[in-house]
Each structure stands twice: as C-alpha cells, then as structure tokens.
Design an enzyme around this catalytic site. Structure first.
Site, PDB file in Angstrom:
ATOM      1  N   GLU A   1      56.695  38.624  69.257  1.00 36.38           N
ATOM      2  CA  GLU A   1      55.371  37.655  69.470  1.00 36.38           C
ATOM      3  C   GLU A   1      55.565  36.239  69.365  1.00 36.38           C
ATOM      4  O   GLU A   1      54.644  35.624  69.085  1.00 36.38           O
ATOM      5  CB  GLU A   1      54.068  38.268  69.320  1.00 36.38           C
ATOM      6  CG  GLU A   1      53.766  39.743  69.741  1.00 36.38           C
ATOM      7  CD  GLU A   1      52.435  40.170  69.238  1.00 36.38           C
ATOM      8  OE1 GLU A   1      51.490  39.360  69.184  1.00 36.38           O
ATOM      9  OE2 GLU A   1      52.141  41.323  69.406  1.00 36.38           O
TER      10      GLU A   1
ATOM     11  N   TRP B   1      36.436  38.096  72.395  1.00 37.67           N
ATOM     12  CA  TRP B   1      36.586  37.089  71.464  1.00 37.67           C
ATOM     13  C   TRP B   1      36.734  35.617  72.399  1.00 37.67           C
ATOM     14  O   TRP B   1      37.479  34.589  72.100  1.00 37.67           O
ATOM     15  CB  TRP B   1      38.187  36.968  70.784  1.00 37.67           C
ATOM     16  CG  TRP B   1      37.944  38.146  69.686  1.00 37.67           C
ATOM     17  CD1 TRP B   1      37.004  38.543  69.113  1.00 37.67           C
ATOM     18  CD2 TRP B   1      39.167  38.820  69.197  1.00 37.67           C
ATOM     19  NE1 TRP B   1      36.985  39.491  68.227  1.00 37.67           N
ATOM     20  CE2 TRP B   1      38.831  39.574  67.806  1.00 37.67           C
ATOM     21  CE3 TRP B   1      40.487  38.530  69.144  1.00 37.67           C
ATOM     22  CZ2 TRP B   1      39.212  40.139  66.970  1.00 37.67           C
ATOM     23  CZ3 TRP B   1      41.238  39.284  68.155  1.00 37.67           C
ATOM     24  CH2 TRP B   1      40.669  40.191  67.096  1.00 37.67           C
TER      25      TRP B   1
ATOM     26  N   HIS C   1      47.395  42.164  54.902  1.00 43.40           N
ATOM     27  CA  HIS C   1      46.733  40.991  54.697  1.00 43.40           C
ATOM     28  C   HIS C   1      47.095  40.479  53.205  1.00 43.40           C
ATOM     29  O   HIS C   1      46.420  39.476  52.959  1.00 43.40           O
ATOM     30  CB  HIS C   1      45.325  41.538  54.616  1.00 43.40           C
ATOM     31  CG  HIS C   1      44.890  42.290  55.935  1.00 43.40           C
ATOM     32  ND1 HIS C   1      44.948  43.776  56.158  1.00 43.40           N
ATOM     33  CD2 HIS C   1      44.308  41.577  57.080  1.00 43.40           C
ATOM     34  CE1 HIS C   1      44.601  44.027  57.312  1.00 43.40           C
ATOM     35  NE2 HIS C   1      44.195  42.721  58.039  1.00 43.40           N
TER      36      HIS C   1
HETATM   37  N1  GLN Z   1      49.803  42.875  68.359  1.00 43.37           N
HETATM   38  C1  GLN Z   1      49.185  41.951  67.493  1.00 43.37           C
HETATM   39  C2  GLN Z   1      50.168  41.489  66.276  1.00 43.37           C
HETATM   40  O1  GLN Z   1      50.723  42.100  66.100  1.00 43.37           O
HETATM   41  C3  GLN Z   1      47.909  42.779  67.045  1.00 43.37           C
HETATM   42  C4  GLN Z   1      47.048  41.976  66.389  1.00 43.37           C
HETATM   43  C5  GLN Z   1      45.719  42.314  65.753  1.00 43.37           C
HETATM   44  O2  GLN Z   1      45.621  43.486  65.988  1.00 43.37           O
HETATM   45  N2  GLN Z   1      44.809  41.464  65.444  1.00 43.37           N
HETATM   46  O3  GLN Z   1      49.962  40.327  65.947  1.00 43.37           O
END
Ligand code: GLN
Ligand code: ZN
Length: 762
Positions: A489, A566, A699
């Site tokens: 991504e 969102w 996190h």
């Molecule tokens: N595919 C997204 C990522 O890996 C999922 C993000 C999420 O669940 N908030 O960033």
C-alpha cells in the site's frame, strides 16, 4: 424572541493551530506560555466567531487542551496515583501524562485508555476510578473561562459533563460499581455550581448524553438522586443537555428531574418532539437541537420550520432556544475557507460557523422577519433542485441498487466447498502466514507523494518510486518466507481517501479538519452524490505486484461500511442505500481484481463495529444491512478466490454471529494486546472459517519475542482448529519502522514454522 445558543465548538482551530502548539510543546518540552497563549487566542477567536454568526449565548469550558472528559476527571481530582508525582511537579505535565503517557525523570507511565465518544469518531480518555475514590474540586477552569468570555462582553454558559454520565463513561480499575461513587462525587459538583452561581453565572450546561442509551434501574436512580442533590444547594439554572439520539424510555425520568432547561437532539430524533413537549414542566426551557452537529449539510427548512413552529406555539418564544443538535466538535469550523469547492456544493453545506448562522435565520424567521423567511425559502428550493442535479443523481447507480436481490450477496458455493477449491489452487501450508496490508510509510514515500501532489514531480516519476517500493516489499516478504503476500500500500495516504478520490460522488475539503483525539485530526471525505466507480482503482498495482512473485498476492480494498463510516454522508438518502452504492462500486473492483489473476482479496472493515447504533434494539437492523453490503461486495466471485476481511478491534462477543454471517473465507482481527481475550467469543460460538488472531501489536514500537507470539498462538489453538488458524500481525504496518517490522515478521514466520512441525503427524 428565541435565543440562539451552542453546546460546544471545535477547539483545534481552522488551521489546526492547537495541534501545532501542542506538538511543539510536547517536542520542545517547552515553555507553557506559548501553548496557553494559543489556547486563549483560539477561545477568544471562536467566541467572537460564534457571536458574529448570531449566537446570543456562547459556550465556555467546552475548550480543552486535549479532551473534555480528561478535563472533568482532573477538575474533580480523579487522578490515579501513578500520575500524582508528575502533577506535583507540574499540573500541565501531569495532565499530558494522563493523556499520552510519560517517560521522563525516572517515570515510565502509560496513558489512560482511550475509547470512542458514543458513536462518533472522537475518542475520549477513560477516567480510571476505584472503590473509595475521593473527589474534590481542583482548579477553576470552568469559572476562569467564563470570566474570560464575560470580560469580552459576551454572554457565556459554562459546559460541564454531568455527574452521572461522567461516572458511566469511567472505568473502575477494581471492577466495583461506578455509580457507587456518586455520593462521593456530588459534593464536588455542588461546590462548583455554588461557586459559579456566586460569581454571577446564570445558566450552566450539564451534558448527560448517557440519557440516550439503554439505562438500567440503578442508572435511573442515580439520575434522580444526582439532580435532586444538585438542586438542593445554590446553583445557576441548569440546562440538561442530551444528544446523539432519542430519550425514548428515559424521557419520563428526564421530565421529572429538577432542572431548568432541557436540550434534545431533534436531528437524530425529530419524532420525539411531541412527547418532549407533552411532558415538559411549565417552567422549563426547551433547547431544540435542529441543525446537525454531526454532519456538514445545510438543514432543510421544510423539516426544521414545522418543528420550531410547533415548539414555539406550545412554549412561547421565550421558552424556546435554538441550538445545533450536539456540540459542533464533530464538524469543521468554517466553510468559507473552502474556496476550491464548487459554489453549487458549497451552497448545500454548513460547517460550524454556518450552522450558527442558520440558527440565527430560523430564530429571526420565527419572530416573523420577512428577510429570514425568504432566505429559508431560497435555501429549501436550492436543496430541492439539488436532489436531481447531475453528480448527485446517477440513474444507473439507482437502478443497480434497485435491482439488488438476496442472490447478489451469495458466493457460488458454501464455505466448506470453497475451502476445498481454494486449498487446491493456493496450496498453502498449515498455519499460513500473512500481513494486514500496509508496510512502513517511510519519510521518502510521504515526501514523494507530497511532491507529486504539489506538481513538483510528474506521474511517471511518482509511479517509478511506487513500483520500486512494491518490488522491495515483495522481495522482503519472499525472503522471510511469508505465504500470502501483499503489495504494501505505498500508494495510499489513507485507506478511505485513496478510494474516495477515485470514486464518483465524493468531495474533499482543504481545511475540513475534525478532532479525532488530542492533537490528531481527520479530514473526512464528503459523500455528496451517487457513488460509482468510473475505472478500476487497485488493479494496476496489484497486478504489478503479482507479476513479481509466484506466491499468492492479496488484493486490498476498504470495505463499504468503513467507507461510509469514516466519511460525512449525504443526508438525502438512507445510510444503508449509500452503503449499497459503495458496495456495488467495490464489487466491480473485486471482479476486476479476480479477472486480473488476483486469487486472494482482502476487504477491510475496521469500522463495522463502531457503526453499531447506541440502542441495542437497533443493532440487528444495522448489522443486517452492514453484513449485506459486505456480501454484495464479494457476491458471485469464484470459489477459488479467497476472500479475507480485517477488523481492528477485539470486542467480538456481541457481534460474532454477524461477523460469521459476512461469510469471509478468512478474517484477521486484533488480539495481541488483550492476550487473545477475544477468543472467548470463539469458545461459545464455533466460527466456521479461517481466522488470524493478531500476534504482533503494531500499535507499539516494541518488537515481540518469538516466545510471546508462540504462546499467543498456543492459546489460540485451545479454541481454534489448526486448519482454520492463520498467523498475522494485529493490523497494517504503515506506522512502524522497517527494522521493527523486519525483526517482528521474521520471528512470526519462525513461530508458524515451529508450530507447523509440531502439529504435523510424525
Ligand atoms: N489494509 C490496511 C492496512 O494494512 C488496514 C488498516 C486498518 O485496518 N485500519 O493499513
Ligand atoms: Zn486494522
């Protein structure tokens, strides 16, 4: 004449001035004065803005350096012992220690827990209380801010979180009964109200949003007791503020409370007006929340005026106040800053400032002013015309939604048959390993995107950087031996914005910031028209990534419910209809991915749970359409195409049936922080399909050891069958740094291998 008032205002600033001041304060460990100066400037500016927009009364003490619930906890000295030494050195440091944790001068304190404020995207800090908790009034924030506003010549109303909601929103560290603390808490409120009254405050606003929730007998009794107690001592007049829904079965209680005014949300629950008016005691003011504090659309005079006229007829103008439905914290500040938006779109919108202007017009119209009446008539006819404007109405999209049938949400075969088909083509090992989608968004990536957006580099140059990054991510995953790969991504700034920008029906703002928590803001896209997909959105990069490897490459989409949840959603169609439109657009994408040879597709739905209505009775209605929309997205794909979904939370117990009804082949969820607590849900309910309970808490920068992850997986195997268990992190890796990711994922793959060998028959 009816007064125009306001329950609360955004505090972050049009240009996020508060964010900048906070972050530089935290970074430089700096002088408090700049931060506090900025805060005062913002309050003054916002009060003037409200006044100039037409508010007769402005809110005060709605401002917060971080969060209003944290402010309340500190105001009443509900400060857990671990923070007290920091507080003793500096109250401001102590305050931020509670908000964000504190690692300095020998302290290593974790922050208070954070959770969503009702069904909004705002997060509040959860006060930690315990049996025997003592409260006392600490500081004078409400009074000081009232004095500040009064000194500017404004009529101000202090806003306080009410005592019962405060307790209900807190958490008892020892598991004891929260409401048991009411008698300890009330004297502090009594003292505060007494001080306010003595200083000359005429009205105080006590927010009790919990009154729109399902309440048990103890909570109702707590309300009766609390308000009788507050009423027994000297106090300003009390406006009891409720919002985010209907009072419903709590209405009789509310009418029986000894308060001087009641605010109700007539945007979420216009139908409650009659019942509210019928029972309203004769001396009481009604604050009618008639413009939407949760959305950015102009109100519809055809809906609002009849409500106001009815209320005015019954109560008289003096007893009727006009206000937004809730605090304006949930909308951006000023539409006038959106100079790039087309005038036709702007004419349909109202941000915080415009909402107060609208209320002014309604108040003037109620008083019979001809100009105001004409303005409202124009507003309504503009909105009527807009309903059929191109872009707003797309007949093809409407037809596709109409033609949806229950079959649209069906896979070709049941999950057991699909499992066999997928096993053949994917040939995955037991305990397959994968990740959730994103890999680190490096500084270089962010800078390159900014340069591309600003036109400093061209498409080719940008694409070359992305292609290189994808190749790097693919090679890395192959190298460490992951089984189902992702492209990482790198092209996405945000999982909703990325898709919104490629879909028809979406708009974006320049300064439409809304506070999410502390200094964090989001700029939600705006769904203004029928949603359609003019062209494929992700196929190109997914195909490129798949071409680099023989391993399965997972396509990656944001699901329809999250796309809805969102965003600011149009208010002229039911949310579920908008969601179906998005689902259809995504369905086309899923089919295109499949046709391009992508055999595993993940549809993220991290926001599914937060869309749950506030009242239990409404849950199943929501879950029905939310699940249906997910299923529309993947309906009709081949049996061999493996559909994944991902959700980043762990409270599954109460929605597990709905999650199973989504019928995804594989689901990944967050579990590492709660140490697989959520798996309780799976002892009660036999989940049929694949499941990857996260073993790595993304996190935190901390790299988990192989041993920890093994232990989590073993725990998972106590309730899940080895054939259904997947091995993956909790969520995407975009906020992490490469060295951590590399170490953690290598260890994760090792764990899976170790367990696999142990599980294989000798
Ligand atoms: N595919 C997204 C990522 O890996 C999922 C993000 C999420 O669940 N908030 O960033
Ligand atoms: Zn997630």
């Amino acid at each position: 004449m009816s007064l125009v008032t306001c329950l609360g205002f955004p505090r972050i600033g049009l240009k996020r001035e508060l964010k900048r001041a906070l972050e530089s304060h935290w970074r430089d460990d700096g002088t408090h004065s700049t931060l506090l100066d900025t805060a005062r400037d913002l309050r003054n500016r916002h009060w003037h803005l409200l006044h100039d927009a037409g508010a007769d009364v402005v809110p005060c003490n709605d401002f917060s350096l971080y969060d209003q619930v944290l402010d309340t906890a500190v105001l009443f000295d509900a400060i857990p012992a671990r923070y007290r030494p920091v507080f003793a050195d500096s109250p401001l440091d102590g305050y931020f220690a509670m908000a964000r944790g504190h690692k300095r001068g020998g302290h290593d304190l974790h922050a208070l827990e954070m959770t969503k404020w009702f069904d909004t995207n705002y997060h509040y800090l959860v006060p930690e209380l315990e049996a025997g908790q003592r409260f006392r009034l600490r500081g004078d924030k409400p009074l000081a801010e009232w004095r500040e506003a009064t000194a500017l010549g404004l009529h101000a109303r202090p806003v306080l979180l009410g005592p019962v909601s405060f307790l209900l929103l807190s958490k008892m560290v020892d598991g004891s009964n929260r409401l048991g603390l009411l008698d300890a808490l009330l004297p502090a409120y009594v003292e505060l109200l007494g001080q306010l009254a003595a200083a000359g405050v005429d009205w105080v606003q006590l927010d009790e949003p919990c009154l729109v929730l399902d309440l048990d007998g103890d909570a109702l009794a707590a309300y009766r007791h609390a308000y009788a107690t507050l009423n027994s001592a000297r106090h300003p007049k009390i406006l009891l503020a409720t919002y985010f829904g209907a009072l419903g079965d709590n209405l009789a209680l509310v009418h029986a409370l000894p308060v001087d005014g009641l605010h109700v949300d007539l945007v979420r629950a216009p139908e409650q007006l009659d019942a509210v008016l019928d029972g309203l005691p004769a001396d009481r003011v009604l604050s009618a929340g008639v413009v939407d504090g949760r959305n950015i659309w102009r109100s519809r005079p055809a809906q609002v005026e009849p409500l106001l006229r009815k209320a005015c007829q019954r109560l008289g103008a003096e007893r009727l106040w006009l206000a937004p439905s809730c605090s304006l914290l949930h909308v951006p500040i000023d539409l006038d800053a959106e100079t790039a938006l087309e005038p036709s779109h702007r004419a349909a919108m109202a941000f915080a400032r415009q909402k107060i202007e609208e209320l002014r017009v309604y108040a003037d119209a109620l008083a019979g002013q001809a100009e105001a009446l004409a303005t409202l008539a124009t507003q309504q006819s503009r909105l009527d015309q807009r309903a059929s404007a191109p872009g707003v109405l797309n007949p093809d999209v409407r037809r596709r939604v109409r033609e949806l049938t229950p079959q649209s949400g069906l896979r070709r075969s049941n999950s057991a048959q699909r499992r066999l088909a997928q096993a053949q083509v994917l040939a995955l090992p037991l305990l397959p390993t994968t990740t959730i989608g994103s890999f680190p968004q490096t500084e270089t990536l962010r800078k390159t995107r900014a340069a591309w957006r600003a036109g400093r580099i061209d498409d080719d140059a940008y694409d070359a950087v992305l292609a290189k990054e994808i190749e790097h991510v693919v090679r890395f995953q192959e190298d460490i031996g992951l089984d189902v790969l992702v492209h990482g991504e790198p092209e996405r700034n945000d999982m909703v914005e990325y898709f919104g920008e490629q879909l028809d029906g979406y708009l974006f703002t320049r300064l439409g910031w809304v506070q999410s928590y502390g200094s964090r803001c989001v700029k939600p896209p705006i769904i203004y028209g029928d949603v359609a997909r003019p062209a494929a959105m992700t196929v190109r990069w997914s195909r490129h990534a798949q071409s680099l490897t023989d391993k399965p490459m997972k396509g990656m989409l944001t699901g329809p419910v999250t796309m809805l949840q969102w965003s600011f959603v149009r208010d002229d169609l039911p949310r579920e209809t908008v969601c179906r439109q998005i689902a259809l657009a995504l369905r086309d994408e899923v089919h295109d991915l499949e046709a391009a040879g992508i055999g595993v597709i993940q549809i993220d739905e991290p926001a599914l749970r937060e869309g749950l209505p506030l009242r239990r009775a409404d849950w199943s209605g929501y879950l029905d359409w939310a699940v249906a929309c997910f299923r529309i997205t993947v309906g009709g794909v081949r049996d061999t195409t493996q559909i994944h979904t991902h959700m980043c939370y762990s409270e599954f117990n109460d929605i597990i049936e709905a999650v199973a009804a989504m019928d995804a082949d594989v689901i990944s969820i967050e579990t590492s922080r709660s140490r697989m607590e959520l798996l309780d849900a799976f002892t009660r309910f036999r989940y049929p399909n694949g499941i990857g309970p996260g073993v790595y808490d993304i996190h935190s920068p901390r790299v988990p050891s192989g041993g920890e992850m093994l232990e989590l997986l073993r725990k998972a195997l106590e309730v899940l069958r080895p054939e259904q268990l997947w091995v993956n992190p909790d969520c995407g890796l975009k906020t992490r740094a490469w060295p951590e990711v590399e170490a953690a994922l290598r260890a994760m793959v090792q764990c899976a291998r170790q367990l696999r060998e142990a599980a294989l028959p000798a």
